[in-house]
Design a protein around this motif. Structure first.
Motif, PDB file in Angstrom:
ATOM      1  N   ASN A  33      50.594  37.346  59.242  1.00  0.00           N
ATOM      2  CA  ASN A  33      50.722  36.777  60.852  1.00  0.00           C
ATOM      3  C   ASN A  33      52.190  37.083  60.883  1.00  0.00           C
ATOM      4  O   ASN A  33      52.965  37.720  59.834  1.00  0.00           O
ATOM      5  N   ASP A  34      52.724  36.480  62.093  1.00  0.00           N
ATOM      6  CA  ASP A  34      54.160  36.686  62.233  1.00  0.00           C
ATOM      7  C   ASP A  34      55.168  36.334  61.299  1.00  0.00           C
ATOM      8  O   ASP A  34      56.392  36.837  61.407  1.00  0.00           O
ATOM      9  N   SER A  35      54.879  35.559  60.514  1.00  0.00           N
ATOM     10  CA  SER A  35      56.026  35.030  59.576  1.00  0.00           C
ATOM     11  C   SER A  35      55.593  35.221  57.919  1.00  0.00           C
ATOM     12  O   SER A  35      56.470  34.859  57.225  1.00  0.00           O
ATOM     13  N   THR A  36      54.085  35.773  57.790  1.00  0.00           N
ATOM     14  CA  THR A  36      53.716  35.642  56.566  1.00  0.00           C
ATOM     15  C   THR A  36      53.475  36.986  55.837  1.00  0.00           C
ATOM     16  O   THR A  36      52.832  37.812  56.748  1.00  0.00           O
ATOM     17  N   TYR A  37      53.947  37.343  54.667  1.00  0.00           N
ATOM     18  CA  TYR A  37      53.700  38.867  54.110  1.00  0.00           C
ATOM     19  C   TYR A  37      53.335  38.387  52.663  1.00  0.00           C
ATOM     20  O   TYR A  37      53.579  37.522  52.127  1.00  0.00           O
ATOM     21  N   ILE A  38      52.818  39.669  52.159  1.00  0.00           N
ATOM     22  CA  ILE A  38      52.370  39.652  50.575  1.00  0.00           C
ATOM     23  C   ILE A  38      52.610  40.909  50.236  1.00  0.00           C
ATOM     24  O   ILE A  38      52.536  41.997  50.576  1.00  0.00           O
ATOM     25  N   LYS A  42      50.632  39.704  45.276  1.00  0.00           N
ATOM     26  CA  LYS A  42      51.206  38.452  44.396  1.00  0.00           C
ATOM     27  C   LYS A  42      52.013  37.733  44.825  1.00  0.00           C
ATOM     28  O   LYS A  42      51.790  36.509  44.940  1.00  0.00           O
ATOM     29  N   ILE A  43      52.890  38.000  45.662  1.00  0.00           N
ATOM     30  CA  ILE A  43      54.043  37.213  46.072  1.00  0.00           C
ATOM     31  C   ILE A  43      53.701  37.191  47.572  1.00  0.00           C
ATOM     32  O   ILE A  43      53.661  38.008  48.707  1.00  0.00           O
ATOM     33  N   VAL A  44      53.802  35.625  48.059  1.00  0.00           N
ATOM     34  CA  VAL A  44      53.656  35.468  49.378  1.00  0.00           C
ATOM     35  C   VAL A  44      55.113  34.915  49.954  1.00  0.00           C
ATOM     36  O   VAL A  44      55.953  34.373  49.405  1.00  0.00           O
ATOM     37  N   LEU A  45      55.616  35.768  51.127  1.00  0.00           N
ATOM     38  CA  LEU A  45      57.036  35.670  51.496  1.00  0.00           C
ATOM     39  C   LEU A  45      56.725  34.924  52.906  1.00  0.00           C
ATOM     40  O   LEU A  45      55.844  35.312  53.883  1.00  0.00           O
ATOM     41  N   ASN A  46      57.518  33.967  53.380  1.00  0.00           N
ATOM     42  CA  ASN A  46      57.577  33.272  54.506  1.00  0.00           C
ATOM     43  C   ASN A  46      58.658  33.527  55.429  1.00  0.00           C
ATOM     44  O   ASN A  46      59.892  33.003  54.854  1.00  0.00           O
ATOM     45  N   SER A  47      58.766  34.162  56.257  1.00  0.00           N
ATOM     46  CA  SER A  47      60.160  34.449  57.062  1.00  0.00           C
ATOM     47  C   SER A  47      60.613  33.285  57.834  1.00  0.00           C
ATOM     48  O   SER A  47      61.954  33.260  57.864  1.00  0.00           O
ATOM     49  N   ARG A  50      61.987  31.239  54.625  1.00  0.00           N
ATOM     50  CA  ARG A  50      62.888  32.193  53.705  1.00  0.00           C
ATOM     51  C   ARG A  50      62.319  31.585  52.404  1.00  0.00           C
ATOM     52  O   ARG A  50      63.251  31.745  51.465  1.00  0.00           O
ATOM     53  N   SER A  51      61.136  31.436  52.154  1.00  0.00           N
ATOM     54  CA  SER A  51      60.547  30.994  50.894  1.00  0.00           C
ATOM     55  C   SER A  51      59.472  32.046  50.440  1.00  0.00           C
ATOM     56  O   SER A  51      58.967  32.828  51.207  1.00  0.00           O
ATOM     57  N   ILE A  52      59.343  32.155  49.021  1.00  0.00           N
ATOM     58  CA  ILE A  52      58.611  32.899  48.377  1.00  0.00           C
ATOM     59  C   ILE A  52      57.604  31.939  47.546  1.00  0.00           C
ATOM     60  O   ILE A  52      58.160  31.039  46.959  1.00  0.00           O
ATOM     61  N   PHE A 245      69.650  30.485  59.123  1.00  0.00           N
ATOM     62  CA  PHE A 245      69.145  30.976  60.326  1.00  0.00           C
ATOM     63  C   PHE A 245      69.811  32.606  60.649  1.00  0.00           C
ATOM     64  O   PHE A 245      69.238  33.398  61.290  1.00  0.00           O
ATOM     65  N   ARG A 246      70.997  32.884  60.319  1.00  0.00           N
ATOM     66  CA  ARG A 246      71.690  34.068  60.460  1.00  0.00           C
ATOM     67  C   ARG A 246      70.763  35.059  59.494  1.00  0.00           C
ATOM     68  O   ARG A 246      70.473  36.116  60.059  1.00  0.00           O
ATOM     69  N   LYS A 247      70.630  34.746  58.194  1.00  0.00           N
ATOM     70  CA  LYS A 247      69.862  35.596  57.424  1.00  0.00           C
ATOM     71  C   LYS A 247      68.415  35.849  57.804  1.00  0.00           C
ATOM     72  O   LYS A 247      67.786  36.972  57.589  1.00  0.00           O
ATOM     73  N   ARG A 248      67.908  34.553  58.291  1.00  0.00           N
ATOM     74  CA  ARG A 248      66.410  34.884  58.820  1.00  0.00           C
ATOM     75  C   ARG A 248      66.269  35.801  59.909  1.00  0.00           C
ATOM     76  O   ARG A 248      65.463  36.661  60.074  1.00  0.00           O
ATOM     77  N   ALA A 249      67.310  35.662  60.777  1.00  0.00           N
ATOM     78  CA  ALA A 249      67.359  36.632  61.850  1.00  0.00           C
ATOM     79  C   ALA A 249      67.743  38.178  61.740  1.00  0.00           C
ATOM     80  O   ALA A 249      66.775  39.091  62.174  1.00  0.00           O
ATOM     81  N   LYS A 250      68.270  38.360  60.614  1.00  0.00           N
ATOM     82  CA  LYS A 250      68.494  39.725  60.229  1.00  0.00           C
ATOM     83  C   LYS A 250      67.146  40.426  59.388  1.00  0.00           C
ATOM     84  O   LYS A 250      67.008  41.317  59.715  1.00  0.00           O
ATOM     85  N   PHE A 251      66.317  39.411  58.677  1.00  0.00           N
ATOM     86  CA  PHE A 251      65.194  39.747  58.109  1.00  0.00           C
ATOM     87  C   PHE A 251      64.261  40.199  59.470  1.00  0.00           C
ATOM     88  O   PHE A 251      63.504  41.210  59.193  1.00  0.00           O
ATOM     89  N   ILE A 252      64.171  39.427  60.165  1.00  0.00           N
ATOM     90  CA  ILE A 252      63.002  39.629  61.393  1.00  0.00           C
ATOM     91  C   ILE A 252      63.665  40.881  62.168  1.00  0.00           C
ATOM     92  O   ILE A 252      62.664  41.709  62.602  1.00  0.00           O
ATOM     93  N   LYS A 253      64.802  41.122  62.391  1.00  0.00           N
ATOM     94  CA  LYS A 253      65.231  42.540  63.026  1.00  0.00           C
ATOM     95  C   LYS A 253      64.931  43.686  62.086  1.00  0.00           C
ATOM     96  O   LYS A 253      64.631  44.502  62.756  1.00  0.00           O
TER      97      LYS A 253
END
Length: 255
Positions: A33-38, A42-47, A50-52, A245-253
Motif C-alpha cells: 500500500n502507500d506506506s508498506t513494502y516487502i 522477507k522484510i516488511v518496510l513501513n515508510s 521508518r520501521s522494518i 520526518f526529513r528522512k521519511r520525506a526523502k524516502f517517499i520522494k
C-alpha cells in the motif's frame, strides 16, 4: 501489487551489490500500500514509521553471546537469534528508509579505529525489538530485556544500536557473505548494527574478539520455552522528530 526495482534509488546502489554479484540479483520490492513494502517476501518496510520487521528464531538462551543476530549459516554458536534474512537484504532495507550509515570503508588496520571514531556519531542509530505471540496475545519488548550484562549482573540497559553498515572496498562493493554477524553486542567492522553502549573501537579487522568488552561480557537470558521459538525482529528509528520526518520525506520522494 506491483514490483519496483532500484532504478529509483541510485544513491543507495553502492551498498546493494556484494562482491561477485550483479545488479540482476538486486532485491525485489513488493508494494502493498502507500506506506508498506516487502523485500524478497522477507522484510516488511513501513515508510510512515521508518520501521522494518522480519522473522527470526531464538537460537541461544542462558549462555554467553557476542552476536544478537546472524543468518542460519552464521555464528550460531554465539548468537542469540538466527534469521533467513541476508546481510545485504537488511542493509538494503535500512538504506531505503533513509538511515545514514557510517559508509564503512576498507582501510589499513592501523588507521581504521581513528576513522570510525571521527565519523560514527554522524551515523543513525535504531531501537531493536522482539515480537512474539502467546495464545492470542502479541508481545513486544526491547531486545535489551533479554541480554544479560555479566559484569554488572543485570539486564542490558535500554540502548540504541549504531548503523555501522556493511564494510565496502574502494569501489563501493560489499565485502560480505551470509556468514557475517548482522547485529553485535560490541563494535565489529563487519557488522551492520553495533551496540551504542560503552562502544569499544579497535583496529583489528577480525572484530570484537580483541576488545576489552568483547567475548564473555553478555549473555542471552530467558525462559527455556523460548528456545527455537519463531519471533519477529523489529527495527525502529532512534532519532529526533525533525530528522525522522526529513528522512521519511526523502524516502517517499525517491518512490
Amino acid at each position: 501489487l506491483f514490483y519496483l526495482t532500484f532504478f529509483f534509488a541510485p544513491s543507495f546502489l553502492f551498498a546493494q551489490s556484494a562482491t561477485g554479484t550483479s545488479d540482476d540479483n538486486a532485491p525485489v520490492i513488493n508494494k502493498i500500500n502507500d506506506s508498506t513494502y516487502i523485500i524478497n517476501n522477507k522484510i516488511v518496510l513501513n515508510s510512515k514509521t521508518r520501521s522494518i520487521s522480519f522473522p527470526a528464531k531464538i537460537n541461544k538462551i542462558n549462555n554467553l553471546i557476542e552476536v544478537v543476530l546472524c543468518t542460519s549459516i552464521g555464528k550460531g554458536y554465539e548468537s542469540f537469534l538466527v534469521t533467513e534474512v541476508t546481510p545485504v537484504e537488511l542493509q538494503t532495507s535500512l538504506l531505503l528508509l533513509g538511515y545514514q550509515s557510517l559508509e564503512n570503508k576498507l582501510v589499513p588496520d592501523k588507521i581504521y579505529s581513528q576513522i570510525v571514531k571521527s565519523k560514527y556519531k554522524k551515523a543513525d542509530s535504531v531501537y531493536v525489538y522482539i515480537q512474539w505471540k502467546d495464545s492470542n496475545k502479541v508481545n513486544t519488548q526491547r531486545i535489551e530485556n533479554f541480554i544479560w550484562d555479566v559484569q554488572n549482573k543485570s539486564y542490558l540497559k535500554p540502548v540504541s544500536w549504531f548503523f555501522n553498515g556493511l564494510l565496502t572496498n574502494k569501489d563501493g562493493k560489499i565485502i560480505s557473505n551470509n556468514e557475517i554477524s548482522m547485529i553485535v553486542t560490541n563494535y565489529d567492522c563487519m557488522s551492520i548494527l553495533s551496540v551504542n553502549y560503552k562502544t569499544k573501537l579497535n583496529n583489528d579487522i577480525s572484530g570484537i574478539h580483541t576488545t576489552v568488552e568483547g567475548e564473555g561480557i553478555y549473555g542471552a537470558k530467558m525462559d527455556k520455552i523460548f528456545l527455537d521459538k519463531e519471533v519477529n525482529l523489529i527495527i525502529k528509528p532512534a532519532a529526533d522528530k525533525k530528522n525522522f520526518f526529513r528522512k521519511r520525506a526523502k524516502f517517499i520522494k525517491k518512490l
